[in-house]
Scaffold this motif. Structure first.
Motif, PDB file in Angstrom:
ATOM      1  N   UNK A 140       1.049  -1.181  -0.116  1.00  0.00           N
ATOM      2  CA  UNK A 140      -0.215  -0.030   0.000  1.00  0.00           C
ATOM      3  C   UNK A 140       0.976   1.376   0.227  1.00  0.00           C
ATOM      4  N   UNK A 141       1.077   1.737  -1.464  1.00  0.00           N
ATOM      5  CA  UNK A 141       1.991   3.253  -1.072  1.00  0.00           C
ATOM      6  C   UNK A 141       0.901   4.573  -1.146  1.00  0.00           C
ATOM      7  N   UNK A 142       1.369   4.864  -0.662  1.00  0.00           N
ATOM      8  CA  UNK A 142       0.716   6.536  -0.525  1.00  0.00           C
ATOM      9  C   UNK A 142       1.250   7.174  -1.476  1.00  0.00           C
ATOM     10  N   UNK A 143       0.467   8.420  -2.307  1.00  0.00           N
ATOM     11  CA  UNK A 143       0.853   8.712  -3.503  1.00  0.00           C
ATOM     12  C   UNK A 143       0.159  10.468  -3.051  1.00  0.00           C
ATOM     13  N   UNK A 144       1.146  10.878  -2.979  1.00  0.00           N
ATOM     14  CA  UNK A 144       0.950  12.125  -1.731  1.00  0.00           C
ATOM     15  C   UNK A 144       0.295  12.922  -1.940  1.00  0.00           C
ATOM     16  N   UNK A 145      -0.044  13.851  -1.404  1.00  0.00           N
ATOM     17  CA  UNK A 145      -1.533  14.553  -2.239  1.00  0.00           C
ATOM     18  C   UNK A 145      -2.729  14.111  -2.746  1.00  0.00           C
ATOM     19  N   UNK A 146      -2.888  13.191  -3.581  1.00  0.00           N
ATOM     20  CA  UNK A 146      -3.955  12.167  -4.156  1.00  0.00           C
ATOM     21  C   UNK A 146      -4.623  11.668  -3.662  1.00  0.00           C
ATOM     22  N   UNK A 147      -3.431   9.914  -2.978  1.00  0.00           N
ATOM     23  CA  UNK A 147      -4.404   8.983  -2.438  1.00  0.00           C
ATOM     24  C   UNK A 147      -3.335   8.013  -2.010  1.00  0.00           C
ATOM     25  N   UNK A 148      -3.956   6.654  -2.535  1.00  0.00           N
ATOM     26  CA  UNK A 148      -3.026   5.141  -2.419  1.00  0.00           C
ATOM     27  C   UNK A 148      -2.842   4.627  -3.428  1.00  0.00           C
ATOM     28  N   UNK A 149      -2.078   3.997  -3.633  1.00  0.00           N
ATOM     29  CA  UNK A 149      -1.901   2.986  -4.751  1.00  0.00           C
ATOM     30  C   UNK A 149      -1.758   1.579  -4.316  1.00  0.00           C
ATOM     31  N   UNK A 150      -2.771   0.110  -4.839  1.00  0.00           N
ATOM     32  CA  UNK A 150      -2.042  -0.927  -4.233  1.00  0.00           C
ATOM     33  C   UNK A 150      -0.863  -1.670  -5.044  1.00  0.00           C
ATOM     34  N   UNK A 151       0.366  -1.726  -5.047  1.00  0.00           N
ATOM     35  CA  UNK A 151       1.262  -2.241  -5.738  1.00  0.00           C
ATOM     36  C   UNK A 151       1.346  -4.316  -6.029  1.00  0.00           C
ATOM     37  N   UNK A 152       0.739  -4.795  -6.819  1.00  0.00           N
ATOM     38  CA  UNK A 152       1.214  -5.895  -6.737  1.00  0.00           C
ATOM     39  C   UNK A 152       2.656  -6.893  -6.596  1.00  0.00           C
ATOM     40  N   UNK A 153       3.020  -7.043  -5.991  1.00  0.00           N
ATOM     41  CA  UNK A 153       4.925  -7.819  -5.965  1.00  0.00           C
ATOM     42  C   UNK A 153       4.640  -8.906  -5.883  1.00  0.00           C
ATOM     43  N   UNK A 154       5.785  -9.774  -6.680  1.00  0.00           N
ATOM     44  CA  UNK A 154       6.028 -11.391  -6.721  1.00  0.00           C
ATOM     45  C   UNK A 154       5.540 -11.634  -5.344  1.00  0.00           C
TER      46      UNK A 154
END
Length: 228
Positions: A214-228
């Motif tokens: 769960x990455x923070x996208x500053x000033x906007x929201x969040x992104x769930x990044x799929x990892x191996x």
């Protein structure tokens, strides 16, 4: 008997006015003043949402919340004149779904309550897929989450937030989108969202201070990044 909302608050005048206002707008509401009265009420009746004050005379709303969470996942919205971050964090950590400060607007509180009731009463069609990313597994059908094969206990709102982010993987999800689609309530504040994200990271990330999922996208929201 079935109620939409139960108010647990020792401030009689405020509680009665809130109850009467809600009932006027067809949100069937009851009121009790203390810890034991709430437990008695819940044994004999059903409520789809609780508005719970922290100060309940000789008892504590925090203690009552922890007691209720042993047997029910009904949404609990804390209502309190306390303004410290510590109180809000504790309320959310022990199972509260939101924190509303007094004095509150009856119209705004009613809108929030209606949004929560709409979400709770909506028919949920669970996905049949199992989602995997690194050590994380989400079984949407069973609403279960595993990290390295070990089942992780999530509160209802934590699970809904994680599931929504996972289903929208690899794209930035704005805070407003999360408010609308997870809480179904545009009135929810940033603090409530931030606290839930923090608790999620502590449960599913290897290092919550350096998250990979769960990455923070500053000033906007969040992104769930799929990892191996």
């Amino acid at each position: 008997m079935k109620y939409d909302c139960l108010i647990i608050d020792d401030e009689q005048a405020l509680s009665e006015s809130t109850r009467d206002y809600f009932n006027m707008f067809d949100v069937k509401t009851a009121w009790v003043a203390d810890y034991n009265s709430c437990l008695d009420f819940m044994r004999e009746n059903q409520a789809d949402l609780l508005l719970l004050d922290i100060n309940l005379g000789d008892s504590s709303g925090f203690d009552l919340c922890k007691n209720l969470r042993r047997t029910t996942d009904v949404p609990i919205l804390f209502i309190s004149a306390r303004t410290s971050d510590d109180d809000m964090l504790l309320a959310l950590n022990i199972g509260g779904d939101d924190y509303v400060q007094k004095p509150y607007s009856l119209a705004v509180l009613l809108a929030k309550v209606k949004a929560v009731l709409k979400r709770r009463n909506a028919t949920v069609h669970a996905d049949k897929a199992v989602f995997m990313s690194g050590k994380l597994t989400i079984d949407f059908a069973k609403r279960e989450v595993f990290v390295s094969g070990t089942k992780i206990e999530l509160k209802a709102m934590e699970y809904k937030l994680l599931a929504y982010l996972a289903k929208n993987k690899n794209r930035t999800v704005t805070k407003d989108e999360l408010f609308r689609n997870v809480w179904e309530d545009s009135i929810v504040g940033d603090n409530t969202l931030n606290v839930h994200i923090r608790y999620l990271r502590e449960k599913i990330e290897d290092d919550s201070n350096s998250p990979k999922l769960i990455k923070t996208v500053w000033g906007t929201g969040y992104k769930f990044e799929v990892v191996e």
